[in-house]
Design an enzyme around this catalytic site. Structure first.
Site, PDB file in Angstrom:
ATOM      1  N   HIS A 130       1.610  -8.261   0.586  1.00  0.00           N
ATOM      2  CA  HIS A 130       3.573  -7.855   0.429  1.00  0.00           C
ATOM      3  C   HIS A 130       4.502  -8.777   1.992  1.00  0.00           C
ATOM      4  CE1 HIS A 130       4.301  -4.367   2.255  1.00  0.00           C
ATOM      5  NE2 HIS A 130       5.105  -4.734   2.063  1.00  0.00           N
ATOM      6  N   ASP A 135       8.621   6.217  -1.075  1.00  0.00           N
ATOM      7  CA  ASP A 135       9.620   5.238  -2.200  1.00  0.00           C
ATOM      8  C   ASP A 135       8.021   4.297  -2.654  1.00  0.00           C
ATOM      9  OD1 ASP A 135      11.319   3.734  -2.558  1.00  0.00           O
ATOM     10  OD2 ASP A 135      10.655   2.122  -0.533  1.00  0.00           O
ATOM     11  N   HIS A 160       4.569  -3.309  -4.806  1.00  0.00           N
ATOM     12  CA  HIS A 160       4.274  -3.336  -4.111  1.00  0.00           C
ATOM     13  C   HIS A 160       4.247  -2.023  -4.053  1.00  0.00           C
ATOM     14  CE1 HIS A 160       7.224  -4.416  -1.296  1.00  0.00           C
ATOM     15  NE2 HIS A 160       6.884  -3.701  -0.313  1.00  0.00           N
ATOM     16  N   HIS A 188      14.413  -6.754  -0.750  1.00  0.00           N
ATOM     17  CA  HIS A 188      13.431  -5.618  -0.429  1.00  0.00           C
ATOM     18  C   HIS A 188      14.271  -3.845  -0.013  1.00  0.00           C
ATOM     19  CE1 HIS A 188      10.073  -3.301   2.524  1.00  0.00           C
ATOM     20  NE2 HIS A 188       9.696  -3.601   1.819  1.00  0.00           N
ATOM     21  N   SER A 201       8.892 -17.019   5.567  1.00  0.00           N
ATOM     22  CA  SER A 201       8.650 -16.189   4.352  1.00  0.00           C
ATOM     23  C   SER A 201       8.008 -16.982   3.480  1.00  0.00           C
ATOM     24  CB  SER A 201       9.595 -15.679   3.767  1.00  0.00           C
ATOM     25  OG  SER A 201      10.349 -14.616   4.662  1.00  0.00           O
TER      26      SER A 201
END
Length: 396
Positions: A289, A71, A236, A163, A271
């Site tokens: 992250h 990814d 990330h 995300h 978060s």
């Protein structure tokens, strides 16, 4: 893994209060012995991965595609909406966001060209979230620190945290790289033809993933009938060059001093939005992250969601927020209890002088996966479905 006799320096940016598995520490040791590795920064969301620990920044003179995985370019983007919190009705917003991926995004070829990418680079997948831990979440400010207003955050506003990554594009690059290089565990020479080719493909994946997150947010904003502005776009899962070599960010957000970054909790926990300090130079310009996994996916199936009622409870949180996820297995695997405490991650990063907390954000609507309504209706019309009473297509 091919290893070196002289391990690299490993710097821990977590405290004894963080949940760190021994397997992740063992993987760190193995990674420190890989060819060309000079230094590793390990963060409080550290957990085991397939080809090495996740939650690290690793400096190396060699390229290590295995550490980045499939990814490539995965990251988190935070957007502000012009929709005020006082006008929000969570259930109505959830109903609209259920149709997120059905929103028009414009001509994919033109969007790719505008981003400087080939027009045939996976156009059909643009604006899609994918599976696993990827999501698009509508958030509101729970607590705003003194520096939050100065950073442009508003405790009466609404935000989108997205995300996602490079989808099948990154997976294809990874598969092709593995197939072409039998000794990939030793890494690639960045000056070689193979190294240059992987870097070029990697860079396209990173750009594509950033565009993908922007289009997911645009779709969500369209569903909510709102306009949006980008606050932070922080990958990330990538490699970045520096004067000492190449820093591999594996599940670690790459930031520079003075930049904003989101740190994700779970769909039932807060978060955070943070400001990177000058201290990030000590951690190879990396920070956590998110909270990081505490339990793997297989383990979660024995822990929660044993019946329909439990699974429905997993889709609600204490703030009245809801999650949209019609994949029963994913509901269980992505339960809040699968993740570490994001508050502890924040405490460790702040204690190490890497970040300043600006805001905590509560999850209101988390979109992960919805059943295609047209497909569902077609299934309901099938004779075999009606005979079985629809048991194979329960909605959660």
């Amino acid at each position: 893994m091919t290893s070196s006799a002289h391990p690299a320096v490993i710097n821990h940016f977590f405290s004894g209060s963080s949940w760190i598995e021994g397997a992740a520490l063992d993987q760190l040791d193995e990674m420190s012995r890989l060819p060309g590795v000079l230094e590793i920064a390990a963060f409080p969301d550290l957990h085991p991965g397939k080809y090495g620990a996740t939650g690290v920044a690793l400096l190396s003179s060699q390229l290590h595609p295995l550490l980045i995985g499939n990814d490539i370019g995965c990251g988190m983007s935070l957007f502000g909406l012009d929709l005020p919190l006082r006008k929000l009705k969570v259930d109505k917003a959830a109903e609209r966001l259920r149709r997120l991926e059905a929103q028009a995004i414009g001509d994919a070829s033109e969007l790719l060209a505008e981003a400087g990418l080939p027009i045939d680079l996976s156009p059909g997948a643009l604006g899609t979230i994918g599976g696993g831990n990827h999501f698009c979440e509508l958030q509101a400010v729970e607590d705003l620190a003194d520096g939050g207003h100065a950073a442009g955050l508003d405790d009466q506003g609404l935000y989108l945290l997205v995300h996602s990554g490079s989808r099948a594009l990154g997976a294809a690059v990874f598969s092709e790289t593995v197939a072409a290089h039998s000794g990939l565990a030793a890494g690639l020479d960045p000056g070689s033809e193979a190294g240059a080719a992987w870097l070029a493909s990697h860079d396209r994946c990173v750009a594509w993933a950033s565009l993908n997150r922007r289009l997911i947010a645009a779709r969500a904003a369209a569903a909510l009938r709102a306009d949006l502005r980008l606050i932070a776009d922080v990958p990330h899962n990538l490699v970045r060059s520096c004067d000492r070599g190449f820093v591999h960010y594996k599940g670690a957000a790459t930031v520079a001093a003075g930049e904003l970054a989101p740190i994700a909790g779970s769909r039932a926990s807060l978060s955070h939005v943070v400001l990177a300090t000058s201290g990030v130079s000590r951690s190879l310009n990396g920070i956590s992250h998110g909270a990081g996994r505490k339990y793997d996916r297989a383990t979660m199936h024995g822990r929660v969601g044993r019946n329909r009622s439990e699974r429905e409870q997993l889709l609600r949180n204490s703030w009245g927020g809801v999650a949209i996820c019609d994949d029963r297995a994913l509901v269980v695997e992505e339960a809040a209890s699968a993740y570490k405490d994001a508050g502890q991650v924040m405490a460790d990063l702040q204690s190490e002088g890497l970040i300043i907390g600006l805001a905590s954000m509560r999850p209101l609507v988390t979109f992960k996966k919805a059943v295609d309504e047209v497909e569902a209706e077609q299934r309901r019309r099938k004779p075999e479905y009606r005979r079985e009473g629809g048991r194979g297509h329960e909605r959660y």
